[in-house]
Design an enzyme around this catalytic site. Structure first.
Site, short mmCIF file in Angstrom:
data_model
loop_
_atom_site.label_atom_id
_atom_site.label_comp_id
_atom_site.label_asym_id
_atom_site.label_seq_id
_atom_site.Cartn_x
_atom_site.Cartn_y
_atom_site.Cartn_z
N ALA A 202 2.11 1.79 -4.05
CA ALA A 202 3.03 0.70 -3.76
C ALA A 202 2.39 -0.64 -4.09
CB ALA A 202 3.46 0.75 -2.30
N ASP A 203 1.15 -0.82 -3.69
CA ASP A 203 0.45 -2.08 -3.95
C ASP A 203 0.39 -2.40 -5.44
OD1 ASP A 203 -0.03 -1.99 -1.24
OD2 ASP A 203 -2.16 -2.43 -1.41
N MET A 204 -0.08 -1.42 -6.22
CA MET A 204 -0.31 -1.68 -7.64
C MET A 204 1.00 -1.88 -8.41
SD MET A 204 -3.47 -1.96 -7.86
CE MET A 204 -3.54 -2.13 -9.64
#
Length: 372
Positions: free
Chosen positions: A166-168
């Site tokens: 999700a972050d990337m």
């Protein structure tokens, strides 16, 4: 001239999603100014391991940027920030929804100072809904989105994805949204708000699962469909030396090539019936147990089988393909000496990315930018 030269970005984000996004912009020439809390700055500065007093996480995510310290809780700090907004194009922030409004530096205030300003907010669950102000991390976003339930082996517990998905992906989505908004501002003179939710991005990362569910009501979980381990021709197998290879023969031609390489022509057409896949998986495991991972890599080289060794990170860094694509940079720094970091994934022929400046010390650009 670098492609984004002349674009000024004020980066109020910390840790991973925001800093990775702004690093991509900086790599292609944008002037990215990290606005950090006095004394501590971005938390990633203190993450081990260290090169002298520099955390490697900080070195990796904040190259090509400048750093200033501003106390946004003070009248002086707010005034200094809004002064910078006058000459900026983009603001990137990762506070919880509502925090910047309390501080008096949200989009509504900034847009009065600069109508063309673009405010990109990265948050866990977005600006509305019951979880909008809830704290969480990547494991929470992908779990709630259904990704974790599809990770791991059938019959086992869900597995934590090996990367911060999700972050990337939110970082990439934010970068694309910023470029879209910059284009709009260029054409109309109008800025806008961008709301990037890590949870929303995680939801959009599953077009296959969505197609299955919306089209037939089938719920994709670990081990129950062609992309999560149900099929023999898209799976992981253990080798003689207890290492692993991945098999990705989704197309019949690649499956045929593999069967021919294994001298198992009897398996070619069995793949067409899903009822045969448990048997095929068993047979493939027996075959791959005959050689080591390295031996399989050498034996199948050039045979177009979509069989790939499962490498650890150290092996991936040293791989010939990594070297050929210049995906590891050696940085020579007068103060820190030589160190390495990941290279540039986006290869542009006319306006390539470049490493021009090491990640900054906390507040090292105060004098230049703030005049103090």
């Amino acid at each position: 001239m670098l492609a984004l030269e002349g674009i000024r970005v004020l980066d109020m984000s910390r840790l991973l999603p925001g800093p990775y996004c702004t690093m991509l912009l900086a790599d292609f020439g944008a002037e990215v100014i990290k606005i950090e809390e006095p004394g501590r700055g971005d938390y990633s500065r203190s993450f081990p391991p260290f090169l002298k007093d520099f955390g490697y996480w900080h070195l990796q995510l904040n190259r090509n940027k400048k750093s200033i310290t501003i106390d946004l809780k003070s009248d002086e700090g707010r005034a200094a920030f809004l002064k910078l907004v006058e000459t900026a194009d983009v603001v990137v922030e990762s506070y919880r929804p509502g925090v910047l409004k309390k501080l008096g530096v949200d989009y509504a205030v900034a847009s009065k100072v600069n109508p063309k300003i673009i405010y990109c907010s990265l948050s866990g669950y977005g600006s509305k809904g019951p979880l909008a102000k809830q704290a969480d991390h990547d494991i929470g976003y992908v779990s709630l989105a259904g990704i974790t339930a599809m990770s791991g082996e059938a019959g086992g517990k869900p597995a934590i994805p090996g990367v911060l998905m999700a972050d990337m992906n939110a970082s990439m989505a934010a970068g694309m949204a910023i470029m879209i908004a910059l284009r709009h501002a260029q054409m109309t003179g109008e800025g806008q708000e961008i709301d990037i939710s890590l949870y929303n991005v995680a939801m959009t990362m599953m077009p296959g699962a969505a197609s299955l569910y919306f089209g037939s009501g089938f719920v994709a979980e670990r081990g129950n469909n062609w992309l999560t381990g149900a099929n023999a021709n898209y799976n992981i197998y253990e080798t003689k030396d207890h290492r692993y290879v991945s098999v990705g023969c989704l197309e019949k031609k690649f499956w045929t090539n593999l069967c021919q390489a294994l001298e198992r022509a009897d398996m070619v057409d069995l793949v067409d019936d899903t009822k045969n896949h448990p048997y095929l998986a068993q047979q493939l495991q027996l075959e791959f147990a005959k050689r080591t991972m390295a031996e399989w890599t050498e034996y199948l080289a050039g045979k177009d089988t979509c069989v790939t060794p499962v490498l650890n990170f150290a092996e991936a860094v040293a791989a010939e393909q990594t070297v050929a694509n210049e995906m590891v940079l050696k940085v020579e720094d007068e103060e820190l000496g030589e160190y390495k970091q990941l290279g540039f994934a986006m290869k542009l022929s006319k306006t390539p990315a470049s490493l021009r400046k090491r990640a900054p010390r906390l507040g090292e650009d105060n004098d230049e930018i703030l005049g103090k």
